[in-house]
Design an enzyme around this catalytic site. Sequence first.
Site, PDB file in Angstrom:
ATOM      1  N   LYS A  43      46.452  45.775  44.975  1.00 31.84           N
ATOM      2  CA  LYS A  43      46.829  44.722  45.722  1.00 31.84           C
ATOM      3  C   LYS A  43      47.358  44.931  47.074  1.00 31.84           C
ATOM      4  O   LYS A  43      47.433  44.055  47.803  1.00 31.84           O
ATOM      5  CB  LYS A  43      47.502  43.924  44.493  1.00 31.84           C
ATOM      6  CG  LYS A  43      46.875  43.772  43.122  1.00 31.84           C
ATOM      7  CD  LYS A  43      45.680  43.031  43.384  1.00 31.84           C
ATOM      8  CE  LYS A  43      45.249  42.680  41.704  1.00 31.84           C
ATOM      9  NZ  LYS A  43      44.583  43.806  40.878  1.00 31.84           N
ATOM     10  N   ARG A  89      33.190  45.049  43.419  1.00 32.62           N
ATOM     11  CA  ARG A  89      33.043  43.803  43.252  1.00 32.62           C
ATOM     12  C   ARG A  89      34.173  43.065  44.014  1.00 32.62           C
ATOM     13  O   ARG A  89      35.205  43.305  43.357  1.00 32.62           O
ATOM     14  CB  ARG A  89      32.990  43.194  41.859  1.00 32.62           C
ATOM     15  CG  ARG A  89      32.514  41.934  41.380  1.00 32.62           C
ATOM     16  CD  ARG A  89      32.571  41.262  40.028  1.00 32.62           C
ATOM     17  NE  ARG A  89      33.872  41.178  39.823  1.00 32.62           N
ATOM     18  CZ  ARG A  89      34.562  41.717  38.723  1.00 32.62           C
ATOM     19  NH1 ARG A  89      33.885  42.672  37.879  1.00 32.62           N
ATOM     20  NH2 ARG A  89      35.957  41.346  38.534  1.00 32.62           N
ATOM     21  N   LYS A 122      51.703  38.883  42.254  1.00 33.18           N
ATOM     22  CA  LYS A 122      50.648  40.151  41.504  1.00 33.18           C
ATOM     23  C   LYS A 122      51.238  41.755  41.401  1.00 33.18           C
ATOM     24  O   LYS A 122      51.763  42.156  42.643  1.00 33.18           O
ATOM     25  CB  LYS A 122      49.368  39.932  42.371  1.00 33.18           C
ATOM     26  CG  LYS A 122      48.563  38.892  42.279  1.00 33.18           C
ATOM     27  CD  LYS A 122      47.151  39.065  43.254  1.00 33.18           C
ATOM     28  CE  LYS A 122      46.181  38.025  42.825  1.00 33.18           C
ATOM     29  NZ  LYS A 122      44.987  38.404  43.581  1.00 33.18           N
ATOM     30  N   GLU A 147      44.980  46.149  36.882  1.00 32.18           N
ATOM     31  CA  GLU A 147      43.681  45.305  36.585  1.00 32.18           C
ATOM     32  C   GLU A 147      43.499  45.108  35.426  1.00 32.18           C
ATOM     33  O   GLU A 147      44.256  45.666  34.524  1.00 32.18           O
ATOM     34  CB  GLU A 147      42.747  46.320  37.307  1.00 32.18           C
ATOM     35  CG  GLU A 147      42.748  47.066  38.719  1.00 32.18           C
ATOM     36  CD  GLU A 147      42.572  45.925  39.519  1.00 32.18           C
ATOM     37  OE1 GLU A 147      41.847  44.841  39.418  1.00 32.18           O
ATOM     38  OE2 GLU A 147      42.939  46.157  40.821  1.00 32.18           O
ATOM     39  N   GLY A 148      42.561  44.213  35.125  1.00 31.34           N
ATOM     40  CA  GLY A 148      42.275  43.916  33.690  1.00 31.34           C
ATOM     41  C   GLY A 148      42.514  42.567  33.267  1.00 31.34           C
ATOM     42  O   GLY A 148      42.253  42.305  32.285  1.00 31.34           O
ATOM     43  N   SER A 175      33.337  45.300  36.135  1.00 33.25           N
ATOM     44  CA  SER A 175      32.907  44.873  34.914  1.00 33.25           C
ATOM     45  C   SER A 175      31.745  43.809  34.878  1.00 33.25           C
ATOM     46  O   SER A 175      31.389  43.159  35.903  1.00 33.25           O
ATOM     47  CB  SER A 175      33.827  44.515  34.007  1.00 33.25           C
ATOM     48  OG  SER A 175      34.786  43.367  34.289  1.00 33.25           O
ATOM     49  N   ASN A 228      37.622  44.877  43.661  1.00 38.76           N
ATOM     50  CA  ASN A 228      37.624  45.821  42.745  1.00 38.76           C
ATOM     51  C   ASN A 228      37.135  46.921  43.157  1.00 38.76           C
ATOM     52  O   ASN A 228      35.743  46.800  43.551  1.00 38.76           O
ATOM     53  CB  ASN A 228      36.977  45.254  41.327  1.00 38.76           C
ATOM     54  CG  ASN A 228      37.817  44.090  41.019  1.00 38.76           C
ATOM     55  OD1 ASN A 228      38.677  43.825  40.215  1.00 38.76           O
ATOM     56  ND2 ASN A 228      37.383  42.810  41.254  1.00 38.76           N
ATOM     57  N   GLU A 235      40.443  39.157  45.085  1.00 40.58           N
ATOM     58  CA  GLU A 235      40.714  40.423  44.906  1.00 40.58           C
ATOM     59  C   GLU A 235      39.393  41.219  45.332  1.00 40.58           C
ATOM     60  O   GLU A 235      38.355  40.864  45.321  1.00 40.58           O
ATOM     61  CB  GLU A 235      41.356  40.961  43.811  1.00 40.58           C
ATOM     62  CG  GLU A 235      40.496  40.967  42.489  1.00 40.58           C
ATOM     63  CD  GLU A 235      41.275  41.294  41.143  1.00 40.58           C
ATOM     64  OE1 GLU A 235      42.136  41.842  41.286  1.00 40.58           O
ATOM     65  OE2 GLU A 235      40.452  40.967  40.321  1.00 40.58           O
ATOM     66  N   ARG A 266      32.353  33.669  36.475  1.00 39.82           N
ATOM     67  CA  ARG A 266      33.168  33.640  35.429  1.00 39.82           C
ATOM     68  C   ARG A 266      33.798  32.397  35.385  1.00 39.82           C
ATOM     69  O   ARG A 266      34.298  31.641  36.440  1.00 39.82           O
ATOM     70  CB  ARG A 266      34.399  34.643  35.455  1.00 39.82           C
ATOM     71  CG  ARG A 266      33.791  35.928  34.808  1.00 39.82           C
ATOM     72  CD  ARG A 266      34.858  37.089  35.119  1.00 39.82           C
ATOM     73  NE  ARG A 266      34.839  37.146  36.649  1.00 39.82           N
ATOM     74  CZ  ARG A 266      35.777  37.966  37.452  1.00 39.82           C
ATOM     75  NH1 ARG A 266      36.468  38.729  36.570  1.00 39.82           N
ATOM     76  NH2 ARG A 266      35.880  38.001  38.524  1.00 39.82           N
TER      77      ARG A 266
END
Length: 504
Positions: free
Chosen positions: A339, A212, A393, A397-398, A235, A230, A228, A480
């Site tokens: 990253k 993603r 950064k 992740e998360g 998710s 992923n 970024e 989001r």
Amino acid sequence: MGAAYSSCSTHSLTFSTETLYSFPTIITTVSSKSNLESKFNSLLYPTNKFFNTHLAKPIKFKTMAQNTSSSCSSLAVNCGKVEEVETHDYHGIDQDLLKEMVYDSLVWSSLHGLVVGDKSVQRSGKVPGVGLVHCPFSLLPTPFPESHWTQACELTPIFSELVDRVSLDGKFLQESLSRTKKADSFTSRLLDIHSKMLEINKKEEIRLGLHRSDYMLDEQTKLLLQIELNTISSSFPGLSSLVNELHRSLLNQYGEDLGLDPKRIPSNTAGSHFVEAFAKAWTEYNNPRGGKAIAVVYFRAGYTPNDYPSESEWRARLLTEQSSAIKCPSISYHLAGTKKIQQELAKPNVLERFLDNKDDIAKLRKCFAGLWSLDDSDIIKNAIEKPELFVMKPQREGGGNNIYGVDVRETLLRLQKEGTDGNGAYILMQRIFPTVFPTFLIRDGICHKDYAISELGIYGAYLRNKDKVIMNDQCGFLMRTKISSSDEGGVAAGFGVLDSIYLT
């Protein structure tokens, strides 16, 4: 979650945050929806009467002037110059219509499985059907330019191909992350596993990636910039598809009143596409022992140090990498999504190492935000002087891991004082300032009127067997949305809500 979620700019502002309706738990038996609504009506708590008309058409509104304040409870928001943008002013919706839509959206969520575990309930996740709550979501889809939507979709197969080619260059991965390895013990352990695979010349002939790529639309430049990429545990493919259906259902019912066309919401089949990718991977594995062999291993966890509380988990990860199963992701794919690798790929002439098509390279470069290592003394100086323009950064992740504002300055000064390899654990990224828009956010049965920003994620499914590409598709999206005053935006972390797109 999009890790570089940012506020809208650098000047201090305040916006009012208002709770519109709260739906307490009700246990009752009624024979019709109208009766149930009448019972709910007595339990609704509108705080202020600030709705006048139905939303009939797109409205020009200003992204809020400097030094604006409100007598209501307020949130500090950073915003740039006042600029008129064409969008839908959802805050102009009639109060009664809004009340009905909130009610219907919560009922729809319960009936269609748009629910998640409720952490406040002790038995949630332990007893089936106990401790569920609707997923946080926006009441209506976020307006998004169709041209930028098309651009994001077209980038997906290019990024998936790039990840695959980077994953095959073990030397590039090891060298690019060498300084990070000295400063970050978690990345170091991942690199150790990768090194072991190189030593035994382990080949992943069948490679499956469910990625993603996350973007924000920068208000000042009008450019779609990547946050970024992923490559592990991308998710919300299932829940994002459901929010899409919820919004289309609401517009089918209320679109005429709102002046919105449900056909302007693009389809979102991320969940089914992911399943299709798994099925095709199983078919490619083609093991004659059938169910006796594990064909595909999918990592829903494994991307944070907390997922490895003991050596047992690390041994399991190593065993998985040594196996003949298809890994999603393999250790190489996992590292390709860090990253630091994102920052390395943004350097001049690096993309040419992996891609041949000049048009594809130009498309990728166009969406790259500013990315720098902490070896760049000029950038470090600029970040210390103007920390509000940067995001710092780590290799995590998360959500909830990035560093913003004055904390950027303090962290950089601390690292300079320590004089160690600690700066190898971070990269610096240009802070993106997207358009702020009015919206309604629903969490825990409560509808909030607020101003928000959004991040668009495009899912990609990639499957390759040796030289044959079986699948390289854009397969849905994740939108989001979060209040514009919040730096972080993770939905699971409690910062944002799930959303969908209304093409403009």
